[in-house]
Scaffold this motif. Structure first.
Motif: not given
Lengths: 211, 317
Positions: A155-156, A162-167, A180-182, A187-189
């Motif tokens: 997902i990350f 790939d620049g795909v929007a989260q929705s 998805v945010e989770k 990953a950002y962490r």
């Protein structure tokens, strides 16, 4: 593009120069300006607030001016789906650029140029060491992300590379947007911790994270 | 010291704010305002976001095509090194010297199909020409080249005051200190960057291409398409390695023609079929072993023709 659109304002005539009460003398050209500039003027206060919260301090007004100049140069670019969000994003990036620039100026500059790490990608000097360092960094990032599950990693990549929007990702994966945010949060962490270590340089990395 | 929970929150805000559809900047402002540590953690997450960009240089697909005999070929390519030796032997090396008193001297460098040639310019810039290529150099300044046909890999010695420019497909490319590959054919053009960056069409679209970027443009089309490529594989044709990600078959055929010297054409119906994988050209290929191999790797029927090969769709079973 869907999203919460503000109606496109192509050309608007502003009331009078000095509308924002600052009287900064930028008159003459201000009579007719683009939609984006108008949105900027309308959102002056919240943008300033954002800039201050992002650490602009006393420079907030100057950065606002910088933003104005950038917007000015963008005029011909065509319609923007959500001009307000676009301006905040510009402001966000501007603050981030300043942090990077001051880091580069600081004592860490040397360590970075030695390893070839340049997050801004502005140093174009090609060299074998740079390529090698980039490969090592790639392995580090991959290794760090490998501590997450396959799905978080995938997902990350989908989002970041790939620049795909989260929705869209939510649709693809058949999960909720907050799920998805989770995944992305985890990953950002991980990459944030890695970036921290890089910036620490020689000093031992703080390993307080890992939930 | 920033606590773990603040870092968690920052990571979540970073994830949200980097989404192109994010619009709740006021809520982000509220969170940032609550504590100066929040902004520090947010910046750290932003640095992580930058760092992760390195992932774009990793090939998302396996480099070698999954075909029954792929690994065997690959091995042979590395051990035999067929074309590598041949190419080196055939490489014509010469220095470009501007004739005295000539204002605008053009030097033409041309290769036959299957022939490789390396050009050294006075400033140290090197240009490797693939087969069936025609490159015109402006000898008066030594910093301008025009690729009329074929493929060339540029290893440019950067000079801020005198940028190196390449004209191809009617468009200009300006180096920003770099190694890059340019392909020009009747069907269109490609620019792939191995190191550094180039500016494509500086006076028009001004597309900046960094390492690992591949730009394609079909002939007579204003649309350019930018995608990822493995920077380490850019210009790999020089050692007989042809590596593709979603490249149309016509492009593969063009490359094979240039590299092997035998004329290879594709049936129009499958010309745009995408191919991902690697082909290693060996010495044996230059002596007729290519057809069977190509059939398997490209999933086509290979017909021999008097002057080369013709690739056709496989008949349904």
């Amino acid at each position: 593009m869907g999203g919460p659109n503000i109606p496109a304002l192509n050309i608007v005539a502003l009331p009078t120069p000095g509308y924002d009460g600052r009287g900064d003398g930028r008159t003459g050209r201000d009579m007719v300006t683009s939609g984006l500039s108008a949105v900027l003027i309308a959102n002056r206060a919240p943008l300033l607030r954002f800039l201050r919260a992002r650490g602009a301090g006393d420079d907030a007004e100057d950065i606002m001016q910088e933003l104005w100049l950038k917007v000015d140069r963008l005029e011909a670019e065509g319609p923007i789906a959500d001009p307000r969000a676009y301006l905040f994003r510009m402001a966000d990036n501007l603050m981030h650029d300043r942090v990077r620039a001051s880091l580069r100026r600081g004592h860490r500059e040397q360590a970075w140029s030695e390893t070839g790490y340049d997050p801004a990608g502005q140093d174009e000097t090609p060299s074998a060491e740079r390529t090698l360092a980039a490969r090592q960094r790639l392995r580090q990032v991959e290794r760090a992300l490998a501590t997450l599950g396959e799905r978080s990693q995938a997902i990350f990549r989908r989002f970041r590379i790939d620049g795909v929007a989260q929705s869209k990702i939510a649709q693809e994966e058949g999960i909720s947007l907050s799920a998805v945010e989770k995944h992305l949060q985890r990953a950002y962490r991980v990459v944030a911790a890695l970036a921290d270590e890089e910036q620490e340089g020689d000093t031992p990395p703080s390993r307080s994270q890992t939930p | 010291m920033i606590g773990a929970s603040v870092r968690d929150q920052a990571a979540l805000w970073m994830a949200r704010a980097r989404d192109p559809r994010f619009s709740d900047w006021d809520a982000l402002t509220d969170w940032l305002e609550a504590d100066p540590a929040h902004n520090l953690a947010y910046e750290a997450a932003f640095a992580g976001h930058d760092l992760a960009d390195i992932l774009s240089t990793a090939p998302a697909m396996p480099e070698v095509v999954v075909a029954p005999t792929a690994s065997r070929w690959r091995k042979r390519g590395f051990i035999g090194g067929g074309l590598i030796g041949t190419a080196a032997a055939a490489a014509a090396v010469f220095a470009l010297v501007a004739p005295l008193g000539v204002q605008s001297a053009e030097m033409v460098a041309e290769t036959a199909p299957g022939q490789h040639r390396l050009i050294h310019l006075q400033d140290g810039t090197e240009i490797a020409l693939n087969g069936d290529t025609r490159l015109v150099l402006d000898a008066s300044n030594g910093r301008t080249a025009r690729l009329e046909r074929g493929e060339a890999m540029f290893n440019v010695v950067h000079d801020e005051t005198r940028p190196f420019t390449v004209d191809a497909n009617g468009t200009r490319i300006v180096d920003i200190g770099t190694r890059f590959d340019v392909v020009q054919s009747t069907r269109g053009g490609e620019v792939a960057v191995a190191e550094g960056a180039v500016l494509y069409d500086p006076n028009g679209a001004a597309v900046r291409l960094g390492a690992g970027r591949l730009l394609r443009r079909a002939a007579n089309s204003p649309i350019v398409e930018v995608s990822q490529t493995d920077p380490a594989k850019v210009g790999a044709w020089r050692s007989g390695h042809l590596v593709y990600r979603d490249a149309p078959l016509w492009r593969v055929a063009d490359d094979l023609s240039r590299t092997t010297g035998s004329r290879i054409r594709v049936e129009p119906g499958i010309a745009n079929r995408p191919f991902t994988g690697a082909i290693v050209i060996t010495a044996a290929d230059r002596h007729g072993a290519l057809p069977q191999r190509l059939g398997a790797v490209l999933d086509v029927t290979v017909a021999r023709q008097p002057n080369g090969l013709y690739l056709k769709a496989r008949a349904p079973h």
